[in-house]
Design a protein around this motif. Structure first.
Motif, PDB file in Angstrom:
ATOM      1  N   LEU A  78      96.429 -73.016  59.812  1.00 39.07           N
ATOM      2  CA  LEU A  78      97.544 -72.731  60.483  1.00 39.07           C
ATOM      3  C   LEU A  78      97.845 -71.197  59.748  1.00 39.07           C
ATOM      4  N   THR A 123     102.155 -78.225  59.481  1.00 41.19           N
ATOM      5  CA  THR A 123     103.458 -78.038  60.002  1.00 41.19           C
ATOM      6  C   THR A 123     104.487 -78.309  58.891  1.00 41.19           C
ATOM      7  N   VAL A 161      97.466 -72.241  65.299  1.00 42.64           N
ATOM      8  CA  VAL A 161      96.788 -73.505  64.625  1.00 42.64           C
ATOM      9  C   VAL A 161      95.362 -73.548  65.170  1.00 42.64           C
ATOM     10  N   LEU A 174      97.576 -81.322  62.167  1.00 43.90           N
ATOM     11  CA  LEU A 174      98.618 -80.464  62.520  1.00 43.90           C
ATOM     12  C   LEU A 174      99.969 -80.845  61.978  1.00 43.90           C
ATOM     13  N   GLU A 224      91.905 -76.788  64.548  1.00 42.35           N
ATOM     14  CA  GLU A 224      91.559 -78.060  64.131  1.00 42.35           C
ATOM     15  C   GLU A 224      90.009 -78.311  64.945  1.00 42.35           C
TER      16      GLU A 224
END
Length: 810
Positions: free
Chosen positions: A603, A555, A690, A551, A692
């Motif tokens: 993302l 970002t 987002v 993440l 994952e």
């Protein structure tokens, strides 16, 4: 490593020309990075004698000079150099000369006075010079002679790109040894004639730590003159090696380091208080170095001390307090062996490197210290005069050179060509190795004892490299490689990482690749990881730990793109993340104590769709968009989305707009909106969406299987339920699909098509209730379904909905 061709050829008798010599060194592993003349090309510059100097009539800073440039040839030249004077011999560029950079010299007028040429500075000719003004030539040079030829500026300079293992070639003598080994040429070693002691003076030296210093030698020399001029031949060789001439004593120390690879240090004896002590530094001790940097030391650093404290940083750099200067008359010359492990990395802790540390941390010859000290002494006495005392040589703890065994059959197998015994013995003789033979036939072995200057010879493969390096890589036979290839089965149910990448890219995401190193703060913010895997030697101070989540990196990519006015973004990355795990052991692809997990991170930011004329409402992305992307990735699997528990939310996600992703009741990742506090901390206008996922949850798929297609009509029924607003639609849908009674595989789909949440009580709903409507598609393969078939199934569904979710029909 830089040196001039003439310096090298003074130590080895080779007939190779410049290009052939460079190619020979490169093919032997000593890559010639640059091969160029000492100075840039120029022409038409001769030795000029200033016979007369007059002041310019119209300019205070210009002089009108009469310069003799040949027999009976005197030219008038206007010059602005401050150091021009009668009787000087200087470089003179005549009309038609071409200076470095393509600058052409022509007759001209300067403030109304004719000038037939140009007197040159060292900078204008590309010659190293500390003089502010004209480059002053030696008075012995003939007037009118070609400057380039007389100063040897056509000579070629070699710049070698050394690999870290070849510390023995960080000297001209080391390279000469290599040339002799490669070509069979004879060597001309420098003279190591012992200098007889003319005085009995010594300086007490105590070595307290033998794990720091294995051998320490030195001698006192009194009555030196450090104000004399360094010989021109030494200055030229130093300049050719990229070194600036400073003072005779410093120049001699630097010269011997470049010639023999032996760093040494010269102390001003009159500034040394008492004797010298070699030891590890004490916490907090300070030392001002020759580069005028003041460093604070700790016990990891070795020092040479006198009664007042540290005077030199062992194996790295001398101290400023005992440095020699023009007034120095009495000196102590030191030459030592510092263990590489005691020097490696120390200078870099202070953000600099030195010629000495560069050599000592790779390993310097420990046997030739007395001979090299004699070489330094003889040069000092020849150039600076003085009287030398006896050599003090303390042998304390030298490395053991363990024999290395080379199997003849193994060398042929690895190199891929046959060798005779004599060939390999010749290689070892030319390299100066001491060796013996053991066994015979297929069991023939060479037992080699590496010389004291070859720290890179430790295992059998090192000797194999030496054999083919000296024999020549160009002697390898040109044969096509032989090998059996077989097509390995690839299970259709297994997806490769490349297939997963293509799948995500097909959904409109762009792949990014970022560092596995990350700021420690990101680990805390994005994964609440307070004990990340730390790097011992990070490539940048802020990239100090290994990431345990993707993440932070994604970002960072978003912030970079927002800074470049990209306002809609879809990116993903497939990469490993790293966490500590004591249960992991060493294996082919594992490291004990560390879990390395493959993950897919994604993302999405900005509008749900690109701007277009047909959409009146260009809405922003929301949780359900990213959830739909994850569902598409996991299509064909039993997927469930479950909200995080209130007491264990994900630290990086919005607590009300995030969910865990489960496949077959196993958590494989998460999806959601970035937490508002993180979006604010990262200065993001909007919080991105987002996800994952573990690659393990993505890299398997269910293969398609044939089933009969029903020819019977489908029956559609709608059921609307009233439930508490806290009940999840997924839970209610699961209750409907779990109905078994009366179900013969007739339920083909259960789809939520409506949700109604009242603002206040009304329409049969309380304020804390909501309505969920599902459309059921039922179909049998053998007959048309009737109400008598369907009603028991619907009643069972309604019953299960009531039991599990307290749902009632609306």
């Amino acid at each position: 490593m830089q040196f001039t061709e003439s310096w090298l050829k003074s130590l080895v008798n080779t007939d190779l020309d410049t290009q052939a010599l460079g190619e020979k060194l490169t093919m032997a592993g000593l890559e010639v990075e640059e091969l160029e003349p000492l100075t840039p090309e120029f022409s038409g510059v001769v030795v000029g004698l200033v016979v007369k100097k007059d002041k310019h009539p119209d300019a205070d800073r210009l002089s009108v000079c009469q310069v003799q440039v040949g027999e009976g040839d005197v030219r008038q030249i206007v010059c602005g150099a401050p150091n021009v004077a009668e009787g000087l011999k200087v470089p003179c560029a005549l009309p038609g000369a071409v200076l470095p950079g393509g600058f052409n010299i022509k007759p001209t007028k300067m403030r109304g006075v004719e000038s037939g040429g140009m007197l040159c500075s060292g900078k204008e000719l590309g010659i190293p010079s500390d003089v502010d003004g004209l480059h002053i030539l030696d008075t012995s040079l003939p007037v009118g002679g070609n400057v380039r030829d007389l100063l040897g500026l056509n000579e070629m300079k070699f710049t070698l790109k050394m690999t870290p293992n070849r510390a023995d070639c960080l000297s001209v003598w080391g390279v000469a040894r290599e040339v002799a080994a490669l070509t069979g040429a004879t060597l001309n070693p420098p003279a190591f004639t012992p200098v007889a002691a003319a005085i009995g003076d010594t300086l007490p030296v105590t070595v307290e730590n033998t794990d720091l210093c294995g051998r320490f030698a030195g001698r006192v020399i009194r009555g030196v003159n450090n104000a004399v001029k360094t010989p021109q031949w030494m200055v030229e060789r130093l300049e050719g090696a990229g070194q600036r001439s400073l003072s005779p004593l410093v120049d001699i120390s630097n010269y011997v380091m470049l010639e023999l690879g032996r760093p040494s240090h010269v102390f001003d004896l009159d500034k040394v208080q008492g004797g010298l002590t070699v030891r590890w530094a004490r916490e907090g001790e300070q030392l001002t170095l020759l580069n005028e940097m003041t460093v604070t030391l700790n016990p990891r650093f070795g020092v040479i001390c006198d009664a007042q404290g540290p005077e030199a940083l062992a194996g790295i750099m001398g101290g400023n307090h005992t440095a020699v200067n023009e007034a120095t008359t009495n000196i102590f010359v030191e030459a030592a062996f510092w263990h590489p492990d005691a020097i490696v990395g120390r200078a870099r802790e202070f953000n600099f490197s030195s010629d000495a540390s560069h050599r000592f941390e790779r390993g310097v010859d420990f046997q030739s210290i007395p001979e090299h000290l004699e070489r330094i002494t003889s040069l000092i006495l020849e150039i600076c005069g003085g009287q030398a005392g006896p050599v003090q040589d303390q042998v304390l703890s030298l490395p053991l050179r363990q024999p290395v065994t080379l199997r003849h059959a193994r060398a042929e197998s690895v190199i891929g060509m046959p060798f005779t015994t004599e060939q390999i013995q010749t290689v070892f003789r030319q390299l100066g190795f001491v060796f013996g033979l053991e066994g015979q036939g297929a069991d023939l072995r060479y037992v080699v004892t590496p010389p004291s200057y070859r720290f890179d010879i430790e295992i059998e493969e090192d000797l194999i490299e030496e054999v083919i390096r000296v024999v020549g890589y160009d002697s390898l036979p040109l044969r096509a490689p032989l090998g059996k290839l077989s097509m390995l089965p690839a299970p259709e149910s297994k997806l490769s990482r490349h297939a997963i990448r293509r799948q995500v890219a097909a959904m409109g995401y762009q792949e990014v690749v970022s560092y596995s190193f990350t700021p420690e703060q990101w680990e805390t913010d994005f994964n609440a990881n307070t004990d990340p895997v730390r790097l011992l030697n990070p490539i940048a101070s802020h990239l100090s730990v290994m990431r345990s989540t993707l993440l932070g990196s994604l970002t960072g990519v978003l912030k970079h793109n927002l800074g470049h006015r990209v306002d809609r973004l879809r990116v993903f990355e497939v990469a490993r993340v790293f966490e500590k795990n004591a249960k992991v052991g060493n294996g082919p692809q594992t490291v004990a104590g560390f879990m390395q997990t493959w993950k897919l991170g994604g993302l999405a930011y900005g509008l749900a769709d690109q701007l277009q004329w047909g959409a009146s409402n260009n809405r922003l992305l929301d949780f359900f968009d990213i959830k739909g992307d994850v569902e598409q990735l996991l299509a064909g699997k039993k997927v469930e989305f479950k909200a995080f528990e209130a007491n264990t939310p994900h630290p990086a996600l919005h607590p009300g707009r995030s969910a865990q992703v489960l496949v077959n009741n196993r958590v494989v990742g998460f999806v959601g909106e970035l937490h508002p506090k993180l979006a604010h901390a990262q200065d993001l206008p909007l919080a991105p969406m987002v996800f994952e996922l573990l690659l393990d949850g993505l890299n398997t798929r269910k293969l398609p299987a044939y089933t009969d297609i029903s020819k019977q009509p489908a029956v559609v029924r709608d059921l609307a339920f009233v439930v508490d607003q806290q009940v999840r639609a997924a839970d209610l849908k699961k209750a409907l699909t779990d109905a078994k009674e009366g179900n013969q595989g007739w339920v083909k789909s259960v789809i939520l098509f409506d949700e109604f949440v009242p603002k206040d009580e009304g329409k049969g709903l309380k304020a804390n209730e909501k309505s969920l409507a599902f459309r059921l598609t039922l179909q049998a393969s053998d007959r048309s379904l009737t109400d008598a078939d369907i009603e028991p199934l619907l009643n069972h569904m309604i019953e299960l909905a009531g039991q599990r979710c307290a749902a009632r029909l609306r």
